[in-house]
Design a protein around this motif. Structure first.
Motif, PDB file in Angstrom:
ATOM      1  N   UNK A  18       0.839  -1.205   0.000  1.00 44.28           N
ATOM      2  CA  UNK A  18       0.000   0.000   0.000  1.00 44.28           C
ATOM      3  C   UNK A  18       0.867   1.246   0.000  1.00 44.28           C
ATOM      4  N   UNK A  19       0.274   2.351  -0.418  1.00 42.83           N
ATOM      5  CA  UNK A  19       0.974   3.628  -0.410  1.00 42.83           C
ATOM      6  C   UNK A  19       1.394   3.965   1.024  1.00 42.83           C
ATOM      7  N   UNK A  20       2.663   4.235   1.213  1.00 40.53           N
ATOM      8  CA  UNK A  20       3.165   4.587   2.545  1.00 40.53           C
ATOM      9  C   UNK A  20       2.464   5.838   3.077  1.00 40.53           C
ATOM     10  N   UNK A  21       2.108   6.735   2.169  1.00 41.21           N
ATOM     11  CA  UNK A  21       1.473   7.994   2.579  1.00 41.21           C
ATOM     12  C   UNK A  21       0.172   7.759   3.335  1.00 41.21           C
ATOM     13  N   UNK A  22      -0.477   6.620   3.094  1.00 35.71           N
ATOM     14  CA  UNK A  22      -1.723   6.302   3.804  1.00 35.71           C
ATOM     15  C   UNK A  22      -1.505   6.299   5.314  1.00 35.71           C
ATOM     16  N   UNK A  23      -0.307   5.914   5.749  1.00 31.32           N
ATOM     17  CA  UNK A  23      -0.010   5.787   7.181  1.00 31.32           C
ATOM     18  C   UNK A  23       0.682   7.026   7.747  1.00 31.32           C
ATOM     19  N   UNK A  24       0.807   8.039   6.906  1.00 35.33           N
ATOM     20  CA  UNK A  24       1.363   9.319   7.357  1.00 35.33           C
ATOM     21  C   UNK A  24       0.413  10.445   6.953  1.00 35.33           C
ATOM     22  N   UNK A  25      -0.816  10.388   7.502  1.00 34.67           N
ATOM     23  CA  UNK A  25      -1.805  11.412   7.116  1.00 34.67           C
ATOM     24  C   UNK A  25      -1.399  12.796   7.614  1.00 34.67           C
ATOM     25  N   UNK A  26      -1.809  13.801   6.864  1.00 36.58           N
ATOM     26  CA  UNK A  26      -1.522  15.174   7.271  1.00 36.58           C
ATOM     27  C   UNK A  26      -2.252  15.475   8.576  1.00 36.58           C
ATOM     28  N   UNK A  27      -1.687  16.371   9.393  1.00 37.41           N
ATOM     29  CA  UNK A  27      -2.318  16.715  10.674  1.00 37.41           C
ATOM     30  C   UNK A  27      -3.778  17.137  10.484  1.00 37.41           C
ATOM     31  N   UNK A  28      -4.635  16.616  11.339  1.00 37.72           N
ATOM     32  CA  UNK A  28      -6.047  16.992  11.312  1.00 37.72           C
ATOM     33  C   UNK A  28      -6.879  16.242  10.295  1.00 37.72           C
ATOM     34  N   UNK A  29      -6.277  15.379   9.493  1.00 41.53           N
ATOM     35  CA  UNK A  29      -7.028  14.645   8.453  1.00 41.53           C
ATOM     36  C   UNK A  29      -7.571  13.346   9.057  1.00 41.53           C
ATOM     37  N   UNK A  30      -8.663  13.468   9.817  1.00 42.53           N
ATOM     38  CA  UNK A  30      -9.194  12.306  10.537  1.00 42.53           C
ATOM     39  C   UNK A  30      -9.755  11.236   9.601  1.00 42.53           C
ATOM     40  N   UNK A  31     -10.287  11.643   8.465  1.00 41.06           N
ATOM     41  CA  UNK A  31     -10.788  10.640   7.510  1.00 41.06           C
ATOM     42  C   UNK A  31      -9.621   9.769   7.047  1.00 41.06           C
ATOM     43  N   UNK A  32      -8.495  10.405   6.791  1.00 47.56           N
ATOM     44  CA  UNK A  32      -7.304   9.664   6.353  1.00 47.56           C
ATOM     45  C   UNK A  32      -6.797   8.763   7.485  1.00 47.56           C
ATOM     46  N   UNK A  33      -6.849   9.257   8.706  1.00 49.02           N
ATOM     47  CA  UNK A  33      -6.430   8.441   9.865  1.00 49.02           C
ATOM     48  C   UNK A  33      -7.316   7.210   9.963  1.00 49.02           C
ATOM     49  N   UNK A  34      -8.634   7.404   9.824  1.00 45.31           N
ATOM     50  CA  UNK A  34      -9.572   6.271   9.918  1.00 45.31           C
ATOM     51  C   UNK A  34      -9.307   5.241   8.827  1.00 45.31           C
TER      52      UNK A  34
END
Ligand code: SF4
Length: 106
Positions: A18-34
């Motif tokens: 998977x894209x590594x970026x998925x596990x390094x979401x930008x601050x405050x991006x809760x949808x990405x964290x979920x």
């Protein structure tokens, strides 16, 4: 930092390929964290990953990511927040799954 227990060496980990970026979401991006937490929730090495990550997070050697299904704070966060997060990871390692609230929120 990597060790022989580092889940990066597990080919059966749910984040493999998977894209590594998925596990390094930008601050405050809760949808990405979920989204990252959803992947971790189904990971066959979740407990091992959380056990590996807990001491790294407590020492602030691992920051601003999602690992073991838990959101790790940014480097600038207070040390108490890192200790709480390390405790969450230790609980995931013990349970072998994410707490019910995390699963429902994901
Ligand atoms: S728990 Fe999450 S971060 Fe850890 S190996 Fe599995 S998918 Fe990757």
């Amino acid at each position: 930092m990597s060790t022989t227990n580092d889940p990066i060496y597990r080919s059966d980990r749910a984040c493999a390929g998977r894209e590594l970026a998925l596990f390094f979401p930008s601050p405050g991006r809760m949808v990405a964290v979920r989204k990252a937490q959803e992947v971790c929730a189904s990971c066959p090495v979740l407990a091992q990953c959380a056990a590996w990550a807990a001491p790294l997070v407590e020492r602030k050697d691992l920051v601003e990511c999602v690992v073991g299904g838990v959101q790790v704070p940014a480097w600038s966060a207070r040390i108490e927040k890192f200790r709480e997060t390390a405790q969450e990871l230790a609980e995931v390692a013990l349970l072998g799954h994410l707490p019910d609230a995390e699963i429902k929120a994901a």
